[in-house]
Write an enzyme that holds these catalytic residues in place. Sequence first.
Site, short mmCIF file in Angstrom:
data_model
loop_
_atom_site.label_atom_id
_atom_site.label_comp_id
_atom_site.label_asym_id
_atom_site.label_seq_id
_atom_site.Cartn_x
_atom_site.Cartn_y
_atom_site.Cartn_z
N PHE A 1 34.62 47.69 38.78
CA PHE A 1 35.30 46.94 39.85
C PHE A 1 36.23 45.85 39.31
O PHE A 1 37.14 45.41 39.99
CB PHE A 1 34.25 46.28 40.78
CG PHE A 1 33.66 45.01 40.22
CD1 PHE A 1 34.32 43.79 40.35
CD2 PHE A 1 32.46 45.03 39.51
CE1 PHE A 1 33.78 42.61 39.81
CE2 PHE A 1 31.93 43.88 38.96
CZ PHE A 1 32.59 42.66 39.11
N LYS B 1 37.38 58.33 39.54
CA LYS B 1 36.30 57.84 40.42
C LYS B 1 36.30 56.33 40.22
O LYS B 1 35.69 55.81 39.29
CB LYS B 1 34.97 58.45 39.99
CG LYS B 1 33.90 58.54 41.07
CD LYS B 1 33.49 57.23 41.69
CE LYS B 1 32.58 56.40 40.86
NZ LYS B 1 32.34 55.05 41.44
N GLU C 1 33.48 51.75 43.82
CA GLU C 1 33.40 51.81 45.28
C GLU C 1 33.53 50.42 45.90
O GLU C 1 33.60 50.27 47.12
CB GLU C 1 32.10 52.49 45.74
CG GLU C 1 30.80 51.84 45.28
CD GLU C 1 30.33 52.26 43.87
OE1 GLU C 1 31.18 52.33 42.95
OE2 GLU C 1 29.12 52.47 43.70
N ARG C 2 33.59 49.36 45.05
CA ARG C 2 33.69 48.00 45.59
C ARG C 2 35.13 47.62 45.93
O ARG C 2 35.36 46.78 46.79
CB ARG C 2 33.16 47.00 44.56
CG ARG C 2 31.66 47.04 44.40
CD ARG C 2 31.26 46.20 43.22
NE ARG C 2 29.84 46.09 43.06
CZ ARG C 2 29.08 45.15 43.61
NH1 ARG C 2 29.60 44.22 44.38
NH2 ARG C 2 27.79 45.12 43.41
N CYS D 1 35.23 41.53 31.05
CA CYS D 1 34.43 41.98 29.89
C CYS D 1 34.83 41.23 28.64
O CYS D 1 34.11 41.25 27.65
CB CYS D 1 34.60 43.47 29.68
SG CYS D 1 36.24 43.90 29.12
N GLU E 1 24.29 39.84 29.50
CA GLU E 1 25.59 39.56 30.12
C GLU E 1 25.34 39.04 31.53
O GLU E 1 24.69 39.71 32.34
CB GLU E 1 26.41 40.85 30.17
CG GLU E 1 27.79 40.68 30.77
CD GLU E 1 28.55 42.00 30.85
OE1 GLU E 1 27.96 43.03 31.25
OE2 GLU E 1 29.75 42.00 30.52
P1 NAD Z 1 28.95 49.44 36.73
O1 NAD Z 1 28.39 50.02 35.47
O2 NAD Z 1 28.01 49.02 37.80
O3 NAD Z 1 29.92 50.55 37.42
C1 NAD Z 1 30.95 51.17 36.70
C2 NAD Z 1 31.20 52.55 37.32
O4 NAD Z 1 30.02 53.35 37.18
C3 NAD Z 1 31.52 52.50 38.81
O5 NAD Z 1 32.54 53.42 39.08
C4 NAD Z 1 30.20 52.87 39.47
O6 NAD Z 1 30.38 53.51 40.69
C5 NAD Z 1 29.58 53.81 38.46
N1 NAD Z 1 28.11 53.76 38.48
C6 NAD Z 1 27.33 52.69 38.80
N2 NAD Z 1 26.03 53.01 38.70
C7 NAD Z 1 25.98 54.30 38.31
C8 NAD Z 1 24.91 55.21 38.01
N3 NAD Z 1 23.63 54.84 38.12
N4 NAD Z 1 25.22 56.45 37.62
C9 NAD Z 1 26.50 56.84 37.51
N5 NAD Z 1 27.56 56.04 37.77
C10 NAD Z 1 27.30 54.78 38.15
O7 NAD Z 1 29.94 48.27 36.30
P2 NAD Z 1 30.72 47.24 37.24
O8 NAD Z 1 29.74 46.29 37.83
O9 NAD Z 1 31.65 47.96 38.15
O10 NAD Z 1 31.63 46.49 36.15
C11 NAD Z 1 31.18 45.40 35.39
C12 NAD Z 1 30.75 45.86 34.01
O11 NAD Z 1 31.81 46.54 33.35
C13 NAD Z 1 30.40 44.68 33.10
O12 NAD Z 1 29.25 45.03 32.35
C14 NAD Z 1 31.61 44.56 32.19
O13 NAD Z 1 31.37 43.97 30.93
C15 NAD Z 1 31.99 46.00 32.03
N6 NAD Z 1 33.37 46.14 31.60
C16 NAD Z 1 33.59 46.55 30.31
C17 NAD Z 1 34.88 46.67 29.85
C18 NAD Z 1 35.15 47.13 28.43
O14 NAD Z 1 36.27 47.52 28.14
N7 NAD Z 1 34.17 47.10 27.56
C19 NAD Z 1 35.96 46.38 30.70
C20 NAD Z 1 35.69 45.97 32.01
C21 NAD Z 1 34.38 45.86 32.45
#
Ligand code: NAD
Length: 505
Positions: free
Chosen positions: A150, A174, A177-178, A282, A384
């Site tokens: 998100f 994909k 969804e937020r 991140c 984190e």
């Molecule tokens: P998230 O892991 O909750 O979701 C990321 C994606 O995975 C979304 O599209 C979500 O729908 C999907 N998802 C969530 N739960 C799932 C499951 N159980 N099975 C399959 N798919 C699933 O992350 P978020 O809250 O959207 O984003 C924040 C996180 O992303 C933080 O940890 C941040 O550090 C990380 N991030 C990392 C980078 C990088 O380049 N390393 C960049 C941006 C964000």
Amino acid sequence: MAQELTHFVAGKRLPGTSGRFGDVYNPNTGEVAAKVPLASVAEVDAAIADAEAAQIGWAATNPQKRARVLMKFLELVAGEMDSLAALLSSEHGKTIADAKGDIQRGLEVIEFCIAAPHLLKGEFTDSAGTGIDVYSMRQPLGVVAGITPFNFPAMIPLWKAGPALAAGNAFVLKPSERDPSVPLRLAELFLEAGLPAGVFNVINGDKEVVDALLNDDRIKAVGFVGSTPIAQYIYETAAKNGKRAQCFGGAKNHAIIMPDADLDDAADALVGAAYGSAGERCMALSVAVPVGEKTAEALREKLIERIGKLRIGTSDDPNADFGPLVGRDGVERVDRYINQGVEEGAELVVDGRGFALDGHEDGFFAGASLFDKVTTDMSIYREEIFGPVLVIARADDYEAALKLPHEHEYGNGVAIFTRDGDTARNFVNRINVGMVGVNVPIPVPIAYHTFGGWKRSGFGDLNQHGPDAFRFYTKTKTVTQRWPAGLREAATGEATDHFVIPTMS
Ligand code: NAD
């Protein structure tokens, strides 16, 4: 009445048919602003089928023409920057300036991808043996998927889709969804720019969609960004199913502040990098490591002074330093960590709990918090938080400071503040973190370099954007061809003397 969003498949906005929906909030007010359809396996299946059919023609389009579509896309997005940024900010909660940055950093990767004709060139060896030439070419993988978080709803989809499309793949996104509205609009702009229908698709949804993508043989590669447990799950499942995968996860980015650093400069940088975008980056700096007691005391005072001046406002407030978090769960998570930090014995110097913005009491706001005297066994150090919380972990000397990010399980970004070149070079060479800043708080590499964390911040062996992205989204075919002299003469009886290249005397 909340607006009902769609998917984007085969060049059209398609209403969801699964009957399942997720809530998209306005984080400034806490109200549900839209309903996003959560796709079924059948909807994913149909989207992949459309993408697979469209990819054949797109791959056959020469790379220069593909690049021209991206050029037009750049122009269209730039022309809509204000409305896209407002839309992004209204679902995510980051300020308009940050939302523009989100879009801009995505466009910079698209600019880089315009060099696709050059980046896709193969290699050639003339006369590797008698009459034998060897050459290699880069070919697209087919249909590839992006699963994105998100916190950068424009930038990360564009980091994934830009190189994939430029290389001749079709893409199924994909998004989170937020905040799915900006990716949906980007899909329309790709179409308007001349991308054939079906080459870029958006399928909204949750785990059900992700698993359908991971289990479908027609998806050849998966690019993921999000939290570490999900990154690891997606990497392992994709690998098990024979797919190429690069999965980037969470972070705990440290900033080492040496005694010789310009402390005002470092404090300014820390405040921007820790609290900007409410800490939902991140690459946010979440751990400050001052070296020596004197540095720690002085830095702490400077941080307190600056935190006191931070303005928290709605995301469309032009004077706000940061806006709300994306959801109520984020505020609850931040509060939970602060409570834990207090219980574990850290000193809570600035307490942001219970912050409410006048007139927006139901918005998802969290105040800025600062902890001091944090140790490596505490959850607020190890995990984190992803909110506006900065922790100070003091170190006695440079070696003790270096050890902290070195031994941390995450390895996304790190920074050092110093005036000494020797210290900086030593740090850059020894630290086991993917992206390093020297007097730069958020060292996100420019588009033509590559972005990627180490350790549990990244799974897979190639980085995002830059030349690595073109390697990730293509496979190399190597051709060895032999044209022995006299072959044609033997077959046809025609003399082939005129084919012989005169040698230099
Ligand atoms: P998230 O892991 O909750 O979701 C990321 C994606 O995975 C979304 O599209 C979500 O729908 C999907 N998802 C969530 N739960 C799932 C499951 N159980 N099975 C399959 N798919 C699933 O992350 P978020 O809250 O959207 O984003 C924040 C996180 O992303 C933080 O940890 C941040 O550090 C990380 N991030 C990392 C980078 C990088 O380049 N390393 C960049 C941006 C964000």
